[in-house]
Design an enzyme around this catalytic site. Sequence first.
Site, PDB file in Angstrom:
ATOM      1  N   CYS A  68     104.626  93.880  90.253  1.00  0.00           N
ATOM      2  CA  CYS A  68     105.985  93.558  89.787  1.00  0.00           C
ATOM      3  C   CYS A  68     106.083  93.210  88.305  1.00  0.00           C
ATOM      4  CB  CYS A  68     106.541  92.400  90.614  1.00  0.00           C
ATOM      5  SG  CYS A  68     106.778  92.814  92.350  1.00  0.00           S
ATOM      6  N   ILE A  69     105.410  92.163  87.879  1.00  0.00           N
ATOM      7  CA  ILE A  69     105.713  91.571  86.579  1.00  0.00           C
ATOM      8  C   ILE A  69     105.304  92.461  85.400  1.00  0.00           C
ATOM      9  CG2 ILE A  69     105.576  89.465  85.206  1.00  0.00           C
ATOM     10  CD1 ILE A  69     106.899  89.136  87.930  1.00  0.00           C
TER      11      ILE A  69
END
Length: 435
Positions: free
Chosen positions: A272-273
């Site tokens: 995700c990040i």
Amino acid sequence: MHKDTLLKRLNDKTAVVGIVGLGYVGLPLSLRYSEVGYKVIGFDIDQDKVDALNKGQTYIEHIPNERIAKAIKSGFEPSSDLSLSRNLDAVILCVPTPLTKYREPDLSFVLSTVDALLPYLRSGQVVSLESTTYPGTTEEELRPRLENEGFVVGEDMFLVFSPEREDPGNARFSTHTIPKVCGGSTPSCLEVGLALYGQVINTVVPVSSTQAAELTKLLENIHRAVNIGLVNEMKIIADRMGIDIHEVIRAAATKPFGFVPYYPGPGLGGHCIPIDPFYLTWKAREYGLHTRFIELAGEVNSAMPEWVVGKLADALNERERPVRGSRILVLGIAYKKNVNDMRESPAVELMSLLQAKGAHVEYSDPHVPSFPKMRRYSFDLTSVELTPEALASYDVVLLATDHDRFDYETIEKHAKLIVDTRGRYLGVHSKVVKA
């Protein structure tokens, strides 16, 4: 009648649910649907995963074999044959959405999956995309493909976007306890989407459109990326000033309002990040906008591995050792502690940078016994057992991922030098360099 029939089947759990992509998102979701009583067919192009599941074997550390075996016994059917999707009432897409080497969205997994499914889709089904993506993907890419097949979205085919919110290894939350956002292409689509998830997720949060749902997921991850970028920048400032940033964060976190602690590290990992914010950066250009916060945080976070290597090189230099020829043991190569998830792990970037400088690099990770196949990296290594003799044989031990299973007292006692990127060693230690 299509909608009413589908709603009834979803609500009384007689619907057959298909989940495409049996990774960290798709497998827990498949098991959850199976456990509440739905017939589930799980699809993956990786035949090794399909074969393992059919034998009742897991490949995700925090999901036990017993849970897989129980689901198989209850009728969970893992397969690589997409033609089985003609038997489905619901199709949930949980496939990867990485970046290209130019840091642009790579929707190839989503679009190739949808194109492969199209011959088998039929009237009265719901298709849900869970893969993180830019606002507009569902309407601009998926909907036209369905309509080109003659379906009328909202009447005989239902389309929703409902972003995943898995947090591997977090024992406080599970698939069904994490509230789930859902947006539909039409009001009827949303109604079907809420029924699709209503039996398996405790709280389903409706939003007005698929675009709003897509942007919700991006905001969640951008919020984290920007705040981690902030503390990573603060870490460099604090280091130059001789202040321990972890001590400062712990002190600030005692404030009961207006502050949420985020922690620095050697870089960003996970799916995700490091990746998702750039989906919005790319889409924003279409509107003539520049996402300055996102891009600045990305610059700070992506520079962290180089900064850590610089700190390690300085620490060796003070001991009259060059990086070239030094024996370096990297502790923890999963992207976060207490899991075996290797996606985008900054530890692997550290290994690559150190190897490029001529170091002899090995690793120890109780969750990753041998180095896995990865798209960008290749190391023919297995995890080193942390005996006192082994620890003493390395010039430096680099703590990249602070698994709880490491014996930190033994590591400190026997290692010659420790570079700690996670703030695991509190206070001042003669052998420990904070990075």
